[in-house]
Design an enzyme around this catalytic site. Structure first.
Site, PDB file in Angstrom:
ATOM      1  N   LYS A 191       0.158 -34.392  30.744  1.00  0.00           N
ATOM      2  CA  LYS A 191       1.306 -35.002  30.787  1.00  0.00           C
ATOM      3  C   LYS A 191       1.944 -34.512  31.778  1.00  0.00           C
ATOM      4  CE  LYS A 191       5.140 -34.127  28.584  1.00  0.00           C
ATOM      5  NZ  LYS A 191       6.129 -34.960  29.553  1.00  0.00           N
ATOM      6  N   GLU A 267       2.591 -20.346  32.513  1.00  0.00           N
ATOM      7  CA  GLU A 267       3.133 -20.043  33.697  1.00  0.00           C
ATOM      8  C   GLU A 267       4.582 -20.305  33.602  1.00  0.00           C
ATOM      9  OE1 GLU A 267       5.170 -19.979  36.962  1.00  0.00           O
ATOM     10  OE2 GLU A 267       3.807 -21.474  37.691  1.00  0.00           O
ATOM     11  N   GLU A 394      17.661 -17.658  35.202  1.00  0.00           N
ATOM     12  CA  GLU A 394      17.057 -18.320  36.263  1.00  0.00           C
ATOM     13  C   GLU A 394      17.980 -19.533  36.553  1.00  0.00           C
ATOM     14  OE1 GLU A 394      12.587 -20.086  37.230  1.00  0.00           O
ATOM     15  OE2 GLU A 394      13.483 -20.302  35.358  1.00  0.00           O
TER      16      GLU A 394
END
Length: 490
Positions: A191, A267, A394
């Site tokens: 996906k 990750e 972030e």
């Protein structure tokens, strides 16, 4: 800019899913938006739970069929054929990446598509030695009551693997997982991000063209929570999940995977530091930091958002980096209006918190169709405390905050004072310091006097909130396969 909004794309306006060896379309769709000018350029199916279930079932059936008996040499040959067909359709893949992401065409031509080809070829090369890997341990022994025994180990595929890839490097990061998953003998349900589905659809076509059994590779589209992403990660027929994306999404996937104790490889995000020592080559350090902060408009998980500079060269470094940032041209947009607004909110937050805006800090004006797109200025900030949200969180945009340090120990403490631990860069001409500092930084990858130099055989992944496990070379093959011990009485 590398591409004008008026240039026609060679990518279909309808981006199909792919299930059990055939393309698939559904009545429920969502728009595909060009981030360079905000126009709708296509439509994508929102795959239902039934479609996801069918894809997982097709993958399971293929695993129990002829694909389950393929030898490493045959799988290696398949990977090479896939790489060859991507090369044959190189321009189509470039068009798909450029249209979906808005990145400069040169980036797609030199990074995205070549790396996708390289991913398949690299794992084909690794598989030629897989006979030794598969049966790599033999231990003769003695067991009371059984006499002489021989233990040997082999590896078998995990089964049906869910591969979920992000929008920032769509083709590169999908193939980074699909190639080793197929190499190890698994079947895949992939996906892509709902923002960037086009290159994944082309990949499904390519895999179909080179002839594996139906169901070996399946592709579903849709959103995450309440959509195809959630249906896939919670599916009891999925035997492993490989995901690249935001840390918060990784947490949600882990919760879904926990119900079935599904293995995961993650990750995730990063708030990556760079340490610039006074003995660094000043030109190289500025140029390297410019690249690490602003490549792909900061939308790479490895990009530098925190820069720490030894005090004697701090002012000079900030001035040079700001000058280079103000001169940048040809950069791409944020992936979406929502992401642009998020990045701009951090720009405003930094200014309100007393930051000095050395460069950027707003929205560029082009005087053409790009003004309807999702661009923000490359931005250099200084003056914020370490606990400020723009320094801690972030942002995933073209921005870095630069702060001074006085000692090596302080630099390491600043670098490690983060919930993330994905990557770091160290700039120094002192070889002993380079090794010493690199070994103390809490990050999965540390670059010294360079950035984003990758060998596909090396381990890649993050610490802390930046991920679980390592990918790359044999590390990926280890994740996508299961060791089995066989004990034989002789």
């Amino acid at each position: 800019m590398e591409r004008r909004a008026s240039e026609p794309a060679r990518v279909p306006a309808r981006v199909p899913a792919y299930v059990a060896g055939a393309s698939r379309w559904e009545s429920d769709t969502f728009p595909l938006v060009d981030p360079t000018d905000g126009t709708v350029v296509g439509h994508v199916p929102e795959c239902s739970a039934d479609t996801v279930d069918e894809a997982v079932s097709a993958a399971g059936a293929a695993l129990r069929g002829p694909w389950g008996d393929t030898c490493p040499e045959d799988r290696a040959a398949l990977l090479r054929r896939i790489a060859g067909r991507i090369q044959d359709r190189f321009d189509e893949f470039v068009d798909a990446e450029v249209r979906d992401t808005g990145r400069p065409r040169a980036f797609a031509e030199t990074v995205d598509v070549p790396r996708a080809i390289g991913n398949f070829r690299a794992y084909a090369d690794l598989l030629y030695g897989s006979a030794e890997r598969a049966y790599h341990t033999a231990i003769p022994g003695w067991s009371a009551g059984s006499g002489r025994v021989l233990n040997y180990s082999l590896r078998r595929p995990l089964g049906v693997v869910a591969v979920i890839s992000p929008w920032n490097l769509p083709l590169l990061l999908m193939t980074w997982k699909v190639a080793p998953a197929l190499a190890a003998g698994n079947t895949v349900v992939a996906k892509p991000s709902e923002e960037t589905p086009s290159s994944a659809a082309l990949l499904a076509e390519v895999i179909h063209e080179v002839g594996p059994p139906p169901g070996v590779f399946n592709l579903v589209h849709g959103h995450g929570p309440g959509g195809a992403g959630e249906f896939l990660t919670a599916h009891p027929g999925v035997d492993a999940i490989a995901f690249t994306g935001a840390s918060a999404t990784g947490s949600a996937i882990m919760r879904a995977a926990a119900a079935n104790v599904t293995p995961v490889s993650f990750e995730l995000g990063g708030k990556n530091p760079a340490l610039v020592f006074a003995d660094a080559d000043p030109a190289e350090a500025v140029a390297g930091t410019l690249r690490s902060a602003f490549a792909h408009s900061g939308q790479i998980c490895l990009c530098t958002e925190r820069v720490y500079v030894e005090r004697p060269i701090f002012a000079e470094f900030v001035a040079a980096l700001g000058e280079r940032a103000r001169a940048l041209t040809g950069y791409g947009p944020m992936i979406s209006a929502d992401h642009r607004d998020k990045v701009l909110s951090y720009y405003r937050m930094a200014a309100a918190g007393g930051a000095t805006v050395v460069a950027g800090g707003g929205v560029p004006v082009f005087g053409d169709a790009r003004d309807q797109g999702f661009y923000v200025e490359p931005t250099v900030l200084t003056g914020l405390p370490e606990n400020a949200r723009p320094v801690r969180e972030e942002i995933f945009g073209p921005v870095c905050h630069v702060a001074p340090f006085d000692t090596e120990d302080e630099a390491v403490l600043l670098a490690n004072d983060s919930p993330y631990g994905l990557a770091a860069a160290v700039w120094t001409r002192d070889l002993s310091r380079a090794h010493r500092v690199a070994s103390r930084i809490e990050a999965g990858t540390v670059w010294v006097n360079c950035w984003n130099v990758r060998d596909l055989r090396t381990p890649f992944g993050g610490m802390k909130a930046s991920g679980i496990g390592r990918e790359g070379g044999e590390h990926s093959l280890d994740f996508f396969s299961e060791p089995v011990n066989v004990c034989v009485q002789i």
